[in-house]
Write an enzyme that holds these catalytic residues in place. Structure first.
Site, short mmCIF file in Angstrom:
data_model
loop_
_atom_site.label_atom_id
_atom_site.label_comp_id
_atom_site.label_asym_id
_atom_site.label_seq_id
_atom_site.Cartn_x
_atom_site.Cartn_y
_atom_site.Cartn_z
N TYR A 55 0.86 -1.19 0.00
CA TYR A 55 0.00 0.00 0.00
C TYR A 55 0.89 1.23 0.00
CZ TYR A 55 -3.58 3.36 1.51
OH TYR A 55 -4.43 4.44 1.61
N ASP A 88 -2.34 -1.58 -3.84
CA ASP A 88 -2.72 -0.23 -4.24
C ASP A 88 -1.44 0.59 -4.27
OD1 ASP A 88 -3.60 2.34 -4.51
OD2 ASP A 88 -4.89 2.34 -2.74
N ASP A 110 -14.18 1.69 -2.31
CA ASP A 110 -14.01 2.58 -3.46
C ASP A 110 -13.09 1.96 -4.51
OD1 ASP A 110 -11.83 2.83 -1.77
OD2 ASP A 110 -11.75 5.02 -1.84
#
Length: 268
Positions: free
Chosen positions: A114, A158, A259
């Protein structure tokens, strides 16, 4: 294998879920054997509690809790036992940030990553770029090992960087913003030129998207005004075994429990 930024594990399994929707339902239905999670926003006990039904089904969990309450947090779940777990990418500054975890399972090294969001021309951006450099150093070690003894690796997560204009809908409006800065994009280019493979982009060459993140605000999701920042970066041997790539975009805004959406790659 799947990667998903859950945008808060407790919200993903409770507040945003219904009887027929949510992360727990997704786990019941997925065919993936390994799942990487980011932005759990939970300590180890909270994460295990939220995922109790998944663990009861036999999944094995490794997690890196955030050092700041309510932020960050990464994890890997595997249907097969975990042979080793390593938290952090080898640089002391980020050891406790809950942004990098690496496991060995079924003869494969899997990392959940991340990358910080950053903010152009601020200390936050400098921190992001220091983290990028640290991850890059670890990836060089993993790649060299893979090329030497065939021990393949994949880093999922991500990355908070859209690599090319095809990876962000409104690229013209983000040229000077973190996530699409020249130095960030060049860093990703360097990883790919060194031998790592963006397996989702390889499956979708020269096309816009497929996006896996959309703002909760406005009509971003409905208009597919998204970003492709959720990557599977694989060593060459593993990338050659890709059988299918699926970006699991919900059919409607109301069906979202994050999201982001899961990005799933099947390896033969």
């Amino acid at each position: 294998m799947s990667t998903i930024n859950v945008n808060g594990i407790r919200a993903a399994v409770k507040q945003r879920s219904t009887e027929n929707l949510g992360l727990l339902v997704w786990f019941k239905e997925t065919t993936s054997d390994v799942v990487c999670l980011q932005e759990t926003r939970a300590d180890d006990d909270q994460l295990a509690d939220a995922l109790a039904p998944v663990l009861a089904d036999g999944w094995h969990l490794a997690s890196a809790a955030p050092h700041v309450k309510g932020r960050n947090g990464v994890a890997v779940l595997s249907r097969l036992p975990l042979d080793a777990v390593r938290i952090g990418c080898g640089v002391e500054e980020f050891a406790a940030h809950g942004r990098y975890i690496e496991v060995d399972t079924a003869g494969l090294t899997v990392g959940s990553v991340y990358v910080p969001t950053g903010e152009a021309e601020t200390d936050r951006q400098l921190e992001k770029e220091r983290f990028m450099a640290a991850v890059g150093e670890r990836m060089a070690v993993l790649l060299a090992r893979s090329l030497g003894d065939g021990n393949d690796a994949v880093l999922c997560g991500d990355w908070n960087i859209a690599h090319t204009e095809n990876d962000i809908k409104n690229w013209k409006g983000n040229l000077k913003k973190s996530g699409f800065l020249p130095q960030e994009r060049q860093w990703l280019t360097g990883l790919l030129e060194s031998g790592w493979v963006d397996v989702v982009r390889r499956a979708h060459p020269e096309t816009a998207g497929p996006y896996a993140w959309w703002s909760w605000r406005g009509k971003a999701f409905d208009n597919d005004a998204g970003w492709r920042i959720d990557y599977h970066l694989a060593t060459p041997g593993l990338a050659a075994r890709v059988a299918s790539v699926t970006t699991e975009r919900p059919a409607a805004y109301a069906l979202r429990w994050s999201d982001h959406c899961p990005v799933t790659v099947a390896y033969a």
